[in-house]
Motif scaffolding. Structure first.
Motif, short mmCIF file in Angstrom:
data_model
loop_
_atom_site.label_atom_id
_atom_site.label_comp_id
_atom_site.label_asym_id
_atom_site.label_seq_id
_atom_site.Cartn_x
_atom_site.Cartn_y
_atom_site.Cartn_z
N PHE A 290 36.58 5.66 78.14
CA PHE A 290 36.48 6.38 76.87
C PHE A 290 35.22 6.06 76.09
CE2 PHE A 290 41.14 6.96 77.44
CZ PHE A 290 41.11 8.35 77.47
N ARG A 291 34.66 4.91 76.31
CA ARG A 291 33.37 4.61 75.69
C ARG A 291 32.32 5.62 76.17
NH1 ARG A 291 33.17 -0.27 77.11
NH2 ARG A 291 34.13 -1.18 75.24
N SER A 292 32.39 5.96 77.44
CA SER A 292 31.41 6.92 77.98
C SER A 292 31.76 8.35 77.61
CB SER A 292 31.30 6.76 79.51
OG SER A 292 32.50 7.14 80.16
N SER A 293 33.04 8.70 77.60
CA SER A 293 33.39 10.09 77.27
C SER A 293 33.17 10.40 75.80
CB SER A 293 34.84 10.38 77.67
OG SER A 293 35.77 9.67 76.89
N TRP A 294 33.46 9.43 74.90
CA TRP A 294 33.27 9.69 73.47
C TRP A 294 31.79 9.83 73.12
CZ3 TRP A 294 35.93 11.09 69.23
CH2 TRP A 294 37.30 11.22 69.38
N ALA A 295 30.93 9.26 73.94
CA ALA A 295 29.49 9.44 73.72
C ALA A 295 29.06 10.89 73.97
CB ALA A 295 28.70 8.50 74.64
N MET A 296 29.94 11.68 74.62
CA MET A 296 29.62 13.07 74.95
C MET A 296 30.26 14.08 74.00
SD MET A 296 27.76 12.64 77.59
CE MET A 296 27.59 14.36 78.02
N VAL A 297 31.21 13.65 73.19
CA VAL A 297 32.04 14.59 72.44
C VAL A 297 31.23 15.48 71.50
CG1 VAL A 297 33.85 14.77 70.68
CG2 VAL A 297 34.16 13.25 72.64
N GLU A 298 30.32 14.92 70.73
CA GLU A 298 29.53 15.74 69.81
C GLU A 298 28.75 16.80 70.56
OE1 GLU A 298 26.05 15.39 66.34
OE2 GLU A 298 26.61 13.61 67.50
N LYS A 299 28.12 16.43 71.67
CA LYS A 299 27.35 17.38 72.48
C LYS A 299 28.26 18.46 73.05
CE LYS A 299 24.59 17.67 76.73
NZ LYS A 299 24.01 16.90 77.85
N TRP A 300 29.40 18.06 73.60
CA TRP A 300 30.33 19.04 74.18
C TRP A 300 30.75 20.08 73.15
CZ3 TRP A 300 33.97 15.06 77.00
CH2 TRP A 300 33.39 14.68 78.23
#
Length: 346
Positions: A290-300
């Protein structure tokens, strides 16, 4: 006396909700204090209220889907500023981190900025639904363990494989469809009520089937779409009857991902496996994913790669959550996320 806020409190196991006052907490290291503008409801909230699952200490403040404005920064927080609009995955296990109150603490690691093309209400529909889909597809402990598409790999050009998602119009189902598309699955097969066909196809499903089909009927229909073995079925509903359908679709050595405890058992020597996934980023075995996935949330969200759920606004602030949870328990909500505005509490 410390500043006070209003909160929806569950005082005891299987008790009745009440709106009360409690202190506004201060953020610790790595935390943010967020003024909650929108909090979304999830089935787990009414299940805790009626069964007492997952909670051991009372009083408790439920809810994990948070969207709001950063009020204070804890030590070591570098990527956020006071006034930022954010979404975050709260934690009902810790009273200061529950979503059903006017202010809550969040961890910066599992918080993202809300892009300008999204509202507080739409952003609040994302955290738990998306995180459960992430855990179920990519989690190595309690998931299918496939390679996350946002992490580079030498095997990015694998042949396309089918996936079946039962309950595609649910919040978890909608995000699973979108991530399956992002991961290159084909076909992306889903079930839902006929009135939600356009909804699930809009999320990226390639084939839709009526959720009322029997297991044999669904298997026959899918066989006309693909002759590849079904190695992954994600059952977002996970009632005994849907688990049975999903189990029957699985090929040898396939995996059935569930959101509730498994009721199926391997008895035919096919090596099939059923796992109950947990979409909480706060569990130690989920931290890295989740550390890696949450780094993508704004972009997604900004690029439309991930679309939030349709939503309905509940009236009367925190009070409105009580009736909203009862509607969900009675099966009166479909294809829509209920969202409350804690700051509107009288």
């Amino acid at each position: 006396m410390s500043p006070q806020q209003k909160a929806l409190i569950l005082p005891k196991k299987r008790g009745n909700f009440k709106v009360g006052s409690r202190s506004i907490p201060s953020p610790g290291t790595g935390q943010l204090l967020v003024k909650i503008r929108s909090a979304a409801l999830n089935p787990v909230d009414y299940k805790i209220r009626y069964t007492g699952i997952f909670v051991t200490h009372y009083p408790v403040i439920l809810g994990v889907d948070i969207a709001g404005i950063v009020q204070e920064l804890g030590e070591g927080v570098e990527n956020f500023r006071k006034g930022d609009k954010v979404l975050a995955h709260g934690n009902f296990s810790i009273i200061d981190q529950g979503a059903f109150q006017q202010y809550a603490l969040t961890f910066a690691t599992f918080t993202a900025k809300i892009p300008s093309n999204q509202s507080f209400d739409s952003a609040a529909t994302v955290p738990l639904g998306l995180n459960t889909a992430v855990a179920g597809l990519y989690g190595k402990n309690l998931g299918a363990g496939i390679h996350p598409p946002w992490v580079k790999s030498i095997s990015d050009h694998e042949p396309k494989k089918p996936i079946v998602i039962l309950g595609g119009s649910s919040s978890v189902g909608s995000y699973t469809i979108q991530l399956a598309r992002l991961s290159g699955f084909y076909p992306v097969v889903t079930t839902a009520s006929p009135n939600n066909e356009d909804l699930v196809m809009g999320y990226g499903a390639t084939h839709f089937f009526d959720r009322h089909l029997s297991g044999n009927q669904l298997a026959a229909a899918i066989s006309k779409v693909t002759d590849s073995p079904i190695r992954i079925v994600f059952d977002t509903i996970s009632l005994p009857e849907t688990q049975s359908v999903g189990w029957g679709l699985l090929a040898q050595n396939g995996i059935l991902v569930l959101t509730l405890p498994a009721s199926v058992k391997e008895d035919e020597g096919k090596g099939r496996k059923a796992v109950s996934t947990i979409g909480s980023p706060h569990l130690p075995h989920n931290h890295e994913l989740f550390r890696s996935s949450w780094a993508m949330v704004e972009k997604w969200l900004s690029k439309g790669i991930i679309q939030p759920n349709n939503h309905e606004i509940l009236p009367n602030g925190l009070e409105g959550i009580i009736g909203g949870l009862e509607r969900m328990r009675m099966g009166q909500v479909s294809g829509t996320k209920l969202v409350a505005h804690p700051q509107e509490t009288q």
